[in-house]
Design a protein around this motif. Sequence first.
Motif, PDB file in Angstrom:
ATOM      1  N   ILE A 140       0.835  -1.199   0.000  1.00 53.51           N
ATOM      2  CA  ILE A 140       0.000   0.000   0.000  1.00 53.51           C
ATOM      3  C   ILE A 140       0.871   1.251   0.000  1.00 53.51           C
ATOM      4  CG2 ILE A 140      -1.580   1.376   1.423  1.00 53.51           C
ATOM      5  CD1 ILE A 140      -2.893  -1.255   2.281  1.00 53.51           C
ATOM      6  N   ILE A 141       1.875   1.276   0.864  1.00 53.39           N
ATOM      7  CA  ILE A 141       2.727   2.463   0.978  1.00 53.39           C
ATOM      8  C   ILE A 141       3.481   2.712  -0.322  1.00 53.39           C
ATOM      9  CG2 ILE A 141       4.762   3.389   2.137  1.00 53.39           C
ATOM     10  CD1 ILE A 141       3.749   2.063   4.681  1.00 53.39           C
ATOM     11  N   GLN A 142       4.039   1.660  -0.918  1.00 51.69           N
ATOM     12  CA  GLN A 142       4.785   1.839  -2.157  1.00 51.69           C
ATOM     13  C   GLN A 142       3.859   2.218  -3.312  1.00 51.69           C
ATOM     14  OE1 GLN A 142       8.120   1.944  -2.567  1.00 51.69           O
ATOM     15  NE2 GLN A 142       7.568   2.643  -4.617  1.00 51.69           N
ATOM     16  N   THR A 143       2.680   1.607  -3.373  1.00 50.10           N
ATOM     17  CA  THR A 143       1.721   1.958  -4.420  1.00 50.10           C
ATOM     18  C   THR A 143       1.240   3.392  -4.252  1.00 50.10           C
ATOM     19  OG1 THR A 143       0.976  -0.352  -4.490  1.00 50.10           O
ATOM     20  CG2 THR A 143      -0.433   1.284  -5.548  1.00 50.10           C
ATOM     21  N   LEU A 144       1.034   3.801  -3.000  1.00 48.53           N
ATOM     22  CA  LEU A 144       0.617   5.174  -2.736  1.00 48.53           C
ATOM     23  C   LEU A 144       1.692   6.159  -3.189  1.00 48.53           C
ATOM     24  CD1 LEU A 144      -1.320   7.228  -1.526  1.00 48.53           C
ATOM     25  CD2 LEU A 144      -0.322   6.747   0.724  1.00 48.53           C
ATOM     26  N   THR A 145       2.955   5.832  -2.921  1.00 47.24           N
ATOM     27  CA  THR A 145       4.055   6.682  -3.378  1.00 47.24           C
ATOM     28  C   THR A 145       4.060   6.789  -4.903  1.00 47.24           C
ATOM     29  OG1 THR A 145       5.381   6.036  -1.457  1.00 47.24           O
ATOM     30  CG2 THR A 145       6.551   6.998  -3.327  1.00 47.24           C
ATOM     31  N   TYR A 146       3.898   5.641  -5.561  1.00 48.69           N
ATOM     32  CA  TYR A 146       3.852   5.630  -7.031  1.00 48.69           C
ATOM     33  C   TYR A 146       2.671   6.452  -7.540  1.00 48.69           C
ATOM     34  CZ  TYR A 146       3.659   3.766 -11.800  1.00 48.69           C
ATOM     35  OH  TYR A 146       3.626   3.644 -13.166  1.00 48.69           O
ATOM     36  N   THR A 147       1.514   6.296  -6.885  1.00 46.70           N
ATOM     37  CA  THR A 147       0.305   6.980  -7.335  1.00 46.70           C
ATOM     38  C   THR A 147       0.441   8.494  -7.226  1.00 46.70           C
ATOM     39  OG1 THR A 147      -1.043   5.092  -6.632  1.00 46.70           O
ATOM     40  CG2 THR A 147      -2.185   7.173  -7.007  1.00 46.70           C
ATOM     41  N   THR A 148       0.963   8.952  -6.107  1.00 46.64           N
ATOM     42  CA  THR A 148       1.090  10.402  -5.913  1.00 46.64           C
ATOM     43  C   THR A 148       2.008  11.032  -6.961  1.00 46.64           C
ATOM     44  OG1 THR A 148       2.838   9.998  -4.273  1.00 46.64           O
ATOM     45  CG2 THR A 148       0.610  10.345  -3.448  1.00 46.64           C
ATOM     46  N   TYR A 149       3.072  10.328  -7.310  1.00 49.57           N
ATOM     47  CA  TYR A 149       3.965  10.874  -8.339  1.00 49.57           C
ATOM     48  C   TYR A 149       3.339  10.784  -9.726  1.00 49.57           C
ATOM     49  CZ  TYR A 149       7.876  11.267  -5.069  1.00 49.57           C
ATOM     50  OH  TYR A 149       8.682  11.632  -4.021  1.00 49.57           O
ATOM     51  N   SER A 150       2.631   9.677 -10.002  1.00 43.89           N
ATOM     52  CA  SER A 150       2.099   9.472 -11.352  1.00 43.89           C
ATOM     53  C   SER A 150       0.951  10.425 -11.678  1.00 43.89           C
ATOM     54  CB  SER A 150       1.629   8.024 -11.526  1.00 43.89           C
ATOM     55  OG  SER A 150       0.540   7.736 -10.672  1.00 43.89           O
ATOM     56  N   ILE A 151       0.163  10.806 -10.672  1.00 40.47           N
ATOM     57  CA  ILE A 151      -0.974  11.700 -10.950  1.00 40.47           C
ATOM     58  C   ILE A 151      -0.569  13.170 -10.898  1.00 40.47           C
ATOM     59  CG2 ILE A 151      -2.628  10.018 -10.071  1.00 40.47           C
ATOM     60  CD1 ILE A 151      -2.872  11.600  -7.522  1.00 40.47           C
ATOM     61  N   GLY A 152       0.713  13.426 -10.646  1.00 45.01           N
ATOM     62  CA  GLY A 152       1.211  14.791 -10.733  1.00 45.01           C
ATOM     63  C   GLY A 152       1.162  15.599  -9.458  1.00 45.01           C
ATOM     64  N   VAL A 153       1.116  14.919  -8.304  1.00 48.15           N
ATOM     65  CA  VAL A 153       1.152  15.658  -7.040  1.00 48.15           C
ATOM     66  C   VAL A 153       2.536  16.299  -6.882  1.00 48.15           C
ATOM     67  CG1 VAL A 153       1.033  15.453  -4.523  1.00 48.15           C
ATOM     68  CG2 VAL A 153      -0.526  14.124  -5.960  1.00 48.15           C
ATOM     69  N   THR A 168       3.724  15.686  -1.474  1.00 49.14           N
ATOM     70  CA  THR A 168       3.597  14.226  -1.501  1.00 49.14           C
ATOM     71  C   THR A 168       3.433  13.649  -0.100  1.00 49.14           C
ATOM     72  OG1 THR A 168       4.914  14.089  -3.519  1.00 49.14           O
ATOM     73  CG2 THR A 168       4.710  12.085  -2.202  1.00 49.14           C
ATOM     74  N   LEU A 169       4.247  14.097   0.831  1.00 53.75           N
ATOM     75  CA  LEU A 169       4.185  13.558   2.183  1.00 53.75           C
ATOM     76  C   LEU A 169       2.863  13.894   2.864  1.00 53.75           C
ATOM     77  CD1 LEU A 169       7.829  14.231   3.455  1.00 53.75           C
ATOM     78  CD2 LEU A 169       6.842  12.079   2.661  1.00 53.75           C
ATOM     79  N   VAL A 170       2.325  15.081   2.557  1.00 53.24           N
ATOM     80  CA  VAL A 170       1.041  15.466   3.144  1.00 53.24           C
ATOM     81  C   VAL A 170      -0.070  14.554   2.627  1.00 53.24           C
ATOM     82  CG1 VAL A 170      -0.653  17.319   3.359  1.00 53.24           C
ATOM     83  CG2 VAL A 170       1.790  17.853   3.406  1.00 53.24           C
ATOM     84  N   VAL A 171      -0.098  14.331   1.317  1.00 56.24           N
ATOM     85  CA  VAL A 171      -1.103  13.448   0.725  1.00 56.24           C
ATOM     86  C   VAL A 171      -0.965  12.039   1.286  1.00 56.24           C
ATOM     87  CG1 VAL A 171      -1.903  12.405  -1.423  1.00 56.24           C
ATOM     88  CG2 VAL A 171      -1.235  14.813  -1.370  1.00 56.24           C
ATOM     89  N   LYS A 172       0.262  11.582   1.410  1.00 56.14           N
ATOM     90  CA  LYS A 172       0.521  10.248   1.948  1.00 56.14           C
ATOM     91  C   LYS A 172       0.000  10.125   3.377  1.00 56.14           C
ATOM     92  CE  LYS A 172       4.424   7.071   2.410  1.00 56.14           C
ATOM     93  NZ  LYS A 172       5.896   6.926   2.215  1.00 56.14           N
TER      94      LYS A 172
END
Length: 345
Positions: A289-302, A307-311
């Motif tokens: 979940i954590i790694q996918t969340l990291t990937y997702t935040t970067y891929s959607i342009g956050v 990034t850390l706040v969204v995470k």
Amino acid sequence: MTRPALPAWLSLVIRHPLVWPAVTLIALFVVDVAHRGSFLSITMLGGHLFGAPIDILMRAAPLVVVSLGMTLVIATRGIDISVGAVVAIAGAAAATVLSADPSRVGMAFGAALAVGLLAGIWNGLLVAFVGMQPIIATLILMVAGRGVAQLLTGGQIIPIGAPGYLFAGGGYFALIPCAVWIALAVTVLTALIVNRTALGLFIRSIGVNPVAARLAGLSSQAVVFGAYAFCGVTAAIAGILISSNVRSADGNNAGLLLELDAILAVTLGGTSLLGGRFSLAGTVLGALIIQTLTYTTYSIGVPPEATLVVKAVVVLLVCLVQSPAARTFAFQQLKRIALARRARA
């Protein structure tokens, strides 16, 4: 108005500890697919599998390994915030050996695992036998460990070029990254230890009630000591994977804040910070979940600064969803809203 009863099978599914982590991971996949339709596509490139899911698995492998050791420590009512520093020390020890002789790959692996075991033994001695609070005992190594790693590297980033060593974190075996196979092997080994031996029962007993476990004749000190030693070894394995993947050892930045991600992965997976209840499968899901969340935040342009706040927000929401008290409160509020609307109608 009474609350409608759920079917027995549905109630069991909802209460299963792995349901909400799995739902969270699926939800992140749905977001990624909605943003990029080819997210789940896997192709052959350079003689191995290539794609976003493979990349997530490979980059999650070190976190999975560290989190498995953290799970056993937390299950004994402890915590280890030094794993990030141990990752840096292990990578620095391996790089130091290889800088002297690049052919000593086996010795480099041995040096990394040895320093990880020594770090775990040190933490275990302080917690189990000296009686220090786990967060204080591991804080000592967390602070000093970075200094040790920088002493080994001389404050520089040491490049690693030994092909045998680089294969561990950057190579492929049977089309799959070696890091994924190593993480899978550590997961299976840990599961066998806690499920096929009495050690898992001992860990749960100590976590639930350490006094009663001691009065029952259980050597709680030995079990706690072993948990910290094992956590040190898993951190060293993660250090090997990380330094091998980036082809260098960085005593200052390697494994930075990895201990926080490991604790998050363990808690997201349903392990109780009060000890006793733990789930290795849940921990693996938490790390993914954590790694996918990291990937997702970067891929959607956050933006990187957000990034850390969204995470943190997503992790908070997942923890609230997993909490029975929070779910009950939310249901009560929805019920009140529905009743108020009916009364007005």
